[in-house]
Design an enzyme around this catalytic site. Sequence first.
Site, PDB file in Angstrom:
ATOM      1  N   LYS B  76       0.851  -1.200   0.000  1.00 25.58           N
ATOM      2  CA  LYS B  76       0.000   0.000   0.000  1.00 25.58           C
ATOM      3  C   LYS B  76       0.884   1.247   0.000  1.00 25.58           C
ATOM      4  O   LYS B  76       1.905   1.283   0.699  1.00 25.58           O
ATOM      5  CB  LYS B  76      -0.891  -0.032   1.243  1.00 25.58           C
ATOM      6  CG  LYS B  76      -1.984   1.019   1.270  1.00 25.58           C
ATOM      7  CD  LYS B  76      -2.883   0.821   2.515  1.00 25.58           C
ATOM      8  CE  LYS B  76      -4.058   1.772   2.532  1.00 25.58           C
ATOM      9  NZ  LYS B  76      -4.967   1.517   3.679  1.00 25.58           N
ATOM     10  N   SER B 154      -9.915   1.333   2.503  1.00 23.05           N
ATOM     11  CA  SER B 154      -9.007   2.120   1.680  1.00 23.05           C
ATOM     12  C   SER B 154      -7.927   1.274   0.995  1.00 23.05           C
ATOM     13  O   SER B 154      -7.340   1.724   0.023  1.00 23.05           O
ATOM     14  CB  SER B 154      -8.325   3.183   2.532  1.00 23.05           C
ATOM     15  OG  SER B 154      -7.515   2.577   3.516  1.00 23.05           O
ATOM     16  N   SER B 178     -10.269  -0.951   6.730  1.00 28.36           N
ATOM     17  CA  SER B 178      -9.599  -0.753   5.439  1.00 28.36           C
ATOM     18  C   SER B 178      -8.814  -1.944   4.907  1.00 28.36           C
ATOM     19  O   SER B 178      -8.357  -1.921   3.772  1.00 28.36           O
ATOM     20  CB  SER B 178      -8.671   0.456   5.507  1.00 28.36           C
ATOM     21  OG  SER B 178      -9.424   1.624   5.395  1.00 28.36           O
TER      22      SER B 178
END
Lengths: 106, 487, 488
Positions: B76, B154, B178
């Site tokens: 990420k 996310s 997330s």
Amino acid sequence: MLIYPNFSSSLMTINKETVKKISKLSRIASNEEFENSMIKDLNSILKFVEQLNELNISNTEPLSSVVDQKLYQRDDVEKKINEKKDILQNSPVKNENYFVVPKIIE
Amino acid sequence: MGEITKLTLVNLVSKIKSKEISALDACSDYVNRIVKSKKLNTFVTETLEQAISFAKKIDDNNLKEGILSGAPIAVKDLFCTKNVETTASSKILKGFVPTYESTVTSKLWERGAVLLGKLNCDEFAMGSSNETSAFGNVINPYKVNDENIVPGGSSGGCSAAVAADLTVATVGTDTGGSIRQPAAFTGIVGLKPTYGRCSRWGIVAFASSLDQAGPMTKNVSDCALMLDAISGFDEKDSTSANTKKEEFLKNLNRNIKGLKIGIPKEYIVDDMPKEIQDLWDKGISWMKESGAIIKDISLPHTKYALPTYYIIAPAEASSNLARYDGVRYGFRASGKDLNEMYENTRSLGFGNEVKRRIMIGTYVLSSGYYDAYYLKAQQVRRLIKNDFDLVFKDVDAILTPTAPSSAFKIGEKKDDPISMYLNDVFTVPINLAGLPAISIPAGFDQSGLPLGLQIIGKPFDEQTVLNSAYALEEKIGFKSQVKDWWM
Amino acid sequence: MADNKFDYYLDGKTGKWEVIIGLEVHAQVTSRAKLFSGSSTKFGSDPNTQVSLVDAAMPGMLPVINKFCIEQAVKTGLGLKAKINRFSKFDRKNYFYADLPQGYQISQFKFPIVGEGEIVLDMPYGTKVVGIERLHLEQDAGKSLHDQDPENSFVDLNRSGIALMEIVGKPDLRSPEEVGQYVKKLRSIMRYLNTCDGNMDEGSLRADVNVSVRKQGSQQLGTRCEIKNVNSIKFMQQAIEYEAKRQIDIIEDGGTINQETRLYDTKKNETRSMRSKEDAHDYRYFPDPDLLPLVLDSEFIENIKKTLPELPDEKKHRLMNDFGLSSYDASIIISEKDISDYYEDVAKNSDYKLAANWMIVELFGILNKEGKEIKDSPVSAVNLSKLINLIKNGTISGKIAKTVFEQMVQRNENPEVIIEKSGLKQQSDPKELEIIIDNIIKNNQDKVIEYKSGKIKLFSFFVGQAMKDTAGKGNPQLINNILSKKLK
Ligand SMILES: [Mg+2]
Ligand SMILES: [Zn+2]
């Protein structure tokens, strides 16, 4: 049962004045369009979070961390790991020695 | 060629270690697939050339000691990576190249993993659909009637990349769901460890008291291996837990006989699709079949978790994001004086959702409102944690759905923040209480989109969470239905 | 001296005004590394060379507290006779400024590490006890330089994150003089403890000065203004005088005081409103989620207690009670750690009272004249103690001692050597003196007759002669005794 709250009747506690004040505190430039959309969104979010008023919590100790341990403390030892150039490397405006910002009037 | 990317992490690493597959071949296969998968918009930054040369180095020097030796992994874009641009999918960090490596990612590379690049996410991890990214939304490898679907958020770039075989595993971050919600939306496994299990050092902060890094993988064994790799005390993070190092993969087993599993009645929501309720019921019977004991439990303050979260998270974020001011890194707009420069920089540098949350956070902390909002939220947070503390006296783990719906169409919920926030209704309480929880793929809805089940554990009892998931995984027998339509 | 009365009241058009002052002193903790990072705290390095990733607030950086800084704060708290809080918390104080990289300062708001304490001041009108509200730990900011470029300001983060103790005093001070004494006493306590070097030129000690005024006799507090970051006692005193007069003028002209943050312009000797502090009232304090509460066990506090040195007030009492020093002498000796250290060195090998006298009269006379600090004294403590012993055992007279001392100032030489070389040793052999005195009597028979007939003033003539004949080295006491006997 988890009930999804109903947001149709917003209290509109946040007005234009408040949005202006908050955007100034947040250092986010504001304009008419921004203010209008924020008034709408922030009020709907506030209305949502006001569900908490249903609870009687006057005697509840606030919880700011779930970690249940002693604060780790480091020794007083100097460590030099960064050169000046590392620290300044990513700065969008700088000179050889300093970060540079528009002139400040105190 | 081509089949390597179908391998699980555990299998791939063992084949690389036994020299059945070279690190270079593994890396090249992933690189080839990534190059052909631009349509999914999973990557913000690719480091493919470096990856190839690093893989070669592993083969040439026979560096096969590490538990992730040769595993090609993208992470990420919230993890700071040395000499590789790190943006948190925000314009305000455009061009920022850290001179340091986050603790979690440095553990990956120390254990032999190879960095493929940085994965797209919601801007500063604020979102549940990956639509708030400054680099455009990620597209779910699952598709409904030719319409593009969100990968969740996310960590949407992460979930899509694992589901589409663009990385063998990844690490995401989870502040209110997330990791778990996007894992559920894309048919993969995602674990949010106990708060403090993994170091937050070097991860772009969203809400410090809630953020936690965790693995996103193809299956439960991979998840255990990744947790072995990234967890551990870090003296650079005062909130990281000083617990003994565990061996999750080694201790992974399916024996959950006699394990007490709680079913919280408050997670039955009004307009939850029937297929989610059905899946949950199936989960309960699979658990029973495995020998677990099912108990009805109550977590009475569940409905207050989302409102609590939407005070605490923005409040912390408003302060955490104050450092993005155009002075030391990232984007800077001009202004006639310092304040105007700040205001223009932050107004142009942040997207709408981020601005919304900064504004809310500033408001709930500002003078006259602190007690009514922030302090109250902290008090309710205590009640929510107390709920869990109490039920964990009676049960060993809790089973719930991961999300109240399957993935939705891109743009469907974009204009209504609250309906977007409701996505996290089952995941948020866990962050507020700091508990470990996993989402595992458990089936599909009628339109063919994956659905997830969530298992919540006691603090630092990831092993029970993983073992329960491992047992359930076998019963479910989930098979990916990703069709490579974009290639 | 207690008959001196406090009388600092300012004259306005409408009568006399009382000035109410409270100080928030920022004292840099003496430590090697910063409060939450391992960067050096050294003064005067090149810009941005002592900046860690944490100090520059790089994304993902986290604070880790320096244990020594906690000990220093506790130590200071104990020195202020204050309550040490076993439970304290770190909060974020949020505001934007170029020298504040995080966009917040980590400080302690609701739960400071140290609670109420006190500082005792020796004023000409008696002792005055000034209350301490609290002491908390916090980060220092960086430095902005405004005068290097016409369009830009430059930012140096070397100071960013250095540990500060903010010592918040109660509004108990009533005059610039009291403020001066308060800062000196606080600084002296911290220097005794070695918790802050108190170097105001280097910014190790600064104060925010809160000033309000009220009519003499009134019990109500007026609205206060805070003058930020004043870094010398003289400037504090000047700023207070200016600010008090400004407030009096406004009120007497029918206006009201705005509670605001002001800046003291040292060149113009005036205070003015600070633009950059417009939203200073809304710092949005909240507990820093990157840190856990700081819980101190009693053992930790007890261990620090054991290491506490004797502090100025206790030392003063000891000097007065055990060694008979006057309150005045004792308070001068204890006023500075360096002075007291010097004094201890002199007195441990000589007479306590003589040591105090010689330091306060002779040594300080020289230091004042030469504009020197005691640590640069031209006379070492060892040599001064030797001189005192020479007086005490009658080797030299007090008068000769002054001559010797002058030579010591020139060369910092051992007084014994000086006396030896210049033959200044006192003549104390009664037999030798008797011969000299007999001679004087023989040669001045007329004066002897006059003396004996009642002109007793002539006694000093004989003493003078004796001193002259011994080249000033005759022991005056002995000469007196012998003369009295012989002239009977
Ligand atoms: Mg202050
Ligand atoms: Zn302060």
